[in-house]
Design a protein around this motif. Sequence first.
Motif, PDB file in Angstrom:
ATOM      1  N   GLU A  39     -54.688 -19.552  15.960  1.00  0.00           N
ATOM      2  CA  GLU A  39     -54.245 -18.840  17.148  1.00  0.00           C
ATOM      3  C   GLU A  39     -55.094 -19.304  18.332  1.00  0.00           C
ATOM      4  O   GLU A  39     -56.293 -19.548  18.199  1.00  0.00           O
ATOM      5  CB  GLU A  39     -54.282 -17.316  16.964  1.00  0.00           C
TER       6      GLU A  39
ATOM      7  N   LEU B  84     -50.710  -9.378  13.540  1.00  0.00           N
ATOM      8  CA  LEU B  84     -50.664  -9.384  15.005  1.00  0.00           C
ATOM      9  C   LEU B  84     -51.123  -8.043  15.566  1.00  0.00           C
ATOM     10  O   LEU B  84     -51.862  -8.002  16.548  1.00  0.00           O
ATOM     11  CB  LEU B  84     -49.250  -9.716  15.476  1.00  0.00           C
TER      12      LEU B  84
ATOM     13  N   TYR C 200     -51.320 -16.248  24.903  1.00  0.00           N
ATOM     14  CA  TYR C 200     -51.623 -16.334  23.471  1.00  0.00           C
ATOM     15  C   TYR C 200     -50.501 -17.080  22.796  1.00  0.00           C
ATOM     16  O   TYR C 200     -49.314 -16.845  23.072  1.00  0.00           O
ATOM     17  CB  TYR C 200     -51.720 -14.937  22.862  1.00  0.00           C
ATOM     18  N   TYR C 201     -50.859 -18.007  21.900  1.00  0.00           N
ATOM     19  CA  TYR C 201     -49.854 -18.542  20.993  1.00  0.00           C
ATOM     20  C   TYR C 201     -50.454 -18.750  19.613  1.00  0.00           C
ATOM     21  O   TYR C 201     -51.637 -19.023  19.456  1.00  0.00           O
ATOM     22  CB  TYR C 201     -49.181 -19.816  21.515  1.00  0.00           C
ATOM     23  N   LEU C 202     -49.587 -18.567  18.622  1.00  0.00           N
ATOM     24  CA  LEU C 202     -49.944 -18.718  17.216  1.00  0.00           C
ATOM     25  C   LEU C 202     -49.248 -19.958  16.695  1.00  0.00           C
ATOM     26  O   LEU C 202     -48.022 -20.082  16.780  1.00  0.00           O
ATOM     27  CB  LEU C 202     -49.492 -17.485  16.432  1.00  0.00           C
TER      28      LEU C 202
ATOM     29  N   VAL D 230     -52.694  -8.614  20.182  1.00  0.00           N
ATOM     30  CA  VAL D 230     -53.394  -9.883  20.007  1.00  0.00           C
ATOM     31  C   VAL D 230     -54.485 -10.111  21.047  1.00  0.00           C
ATOM     32  O   VAL D 230     -55.328 -10.999  20.884  1.00  0.00           O
ATOM     33  CB  VAL D 230     -52.417 -11.081  20.012  1.00  0.00           C
TER      34      VAL D 230
ATOM     35  N   TYR E 293     -56.005 -18.922  22.579  1.00  0.00           N
ATOM     36  CA  TYR E 293     -56.024 -18.124  23.801  1.00  0.00           C
ATOM     37  C   TYR E 293     -56.308 -19.047  24.984  1.00  0.00           C
ATOM     38  O   TYR E 293     -57.333 -19.727  25.022  1.00  0.00           O
ATOM     39  CB  TYR E 293     -57.097 -17.043  23.716  1.00  0.00           C
TER      40      TYR E 293
END
Length: 291
Positions: free
Chosen positions: A159, A58, A247-249, A80, A161
Motif C-alpha cells: 500500500e 482496509l 492512497y492506493y493498494l 486507510v 501513500y
Amino acid sequence: MSSESPLLVKPKKDTAIYHSITPETAQWNYLSFEARSMAKDDVWEHDTQDHELVIVLLSGNFRVSSPKGHWTTTNGRTNVFNGIAHTLYLPRNTEFTLTALSQTLDIAYGWCKADKDFKPKFVTPEETPVVIFGGDNATRQFNDLVPPGFGCQSIVVREVYTPSGNWSSFPAHKHDERILADDGTVLEPIQEETYFYKFQKPEAYAIQQVYTKDGSLDEIVRPRHNDVVMIPRGFHPVVAEHGFHCYYLNFLAGTDQCLANTTDPDHEWIYGSWSSKDNRLPLVTAKMNKH
C-alpha cells in the motif's frame, strides 16, 4: 483525458463485493482482485483451491477460522488514513470462514494460481515494513504488506501513500517482459497489477498514465475514491491532486515474486536529482491503529 478507459474500473453500487476483477474480465493471465464490504456478523466462506490469497484489512475488524489457523484483528484501522493494514496470507487448498466483528468491515483481497505449498502468515501493523521512498515532490510512503521474500509463490502486495501534489510510481517503470541477468537474477518480471484507490474526500482524485514506448498503449485516467486502475503492461506513473492525499493498494502477480522493474529511460536521470524528502511523511503509522 478519458473517463471511458477500459483500464479504469468503477465500484459497483449496492452490492457486498464492489469490485471483482479476474483474468477473464481483465483479459490477462495471472491476477484476480476483489473488494468487499461487510456488516457486523456477516460471514464469508471460501476455499482457496489452487490459489494463494492475500486479505488486506482496509477498515474494521474480522476473525478468520480455518483448519490451518485462527486469526483475529482487534485494532483494525478505522480507515486507510488512520493506520496500517493487517495482512493475512493463505496458501492454496485452504478452507476458511471470515466473520465481520465491527459494525462495518472493508477488505480487499487478491489471488493467483500456485503449485507450491507455503505456510499461512498473519502480519500486524507493528510488523509491517514501512519505507519512505523517492525525494522532493516524488516522495511517498510504502507499507510492504507482502514484499519480495515473504514466503509465497508469486503474489506481491504493497500500500502506497502519496502526499497532496506529489508524484508516485515515478520515475515511470514497467514489468511486462521477463528479463534475466547472466546469473539468472530477474531484472524484470512479467506482472499484472491493480491500483485500488482511496481518498479522504469524495471530490479528490489522482491522475494516472499507462503507456508503452511504442505508443500502442497510451491512456490517461482520473481515478476517484474506490476506483481500480488495471495495469496489463506498460509504464504507469501517478500524481495526487493538490490538496488531497492519495492512497492506493497494489496487488501484483506474474512470473516472479519480486519488485524488479525497468525504468523509462527518459526518466532514469531523475533518481539522482532528488535533494530532500517530503517531511509530511509518514502519513500513517502503526501507532495510529491504537485508537
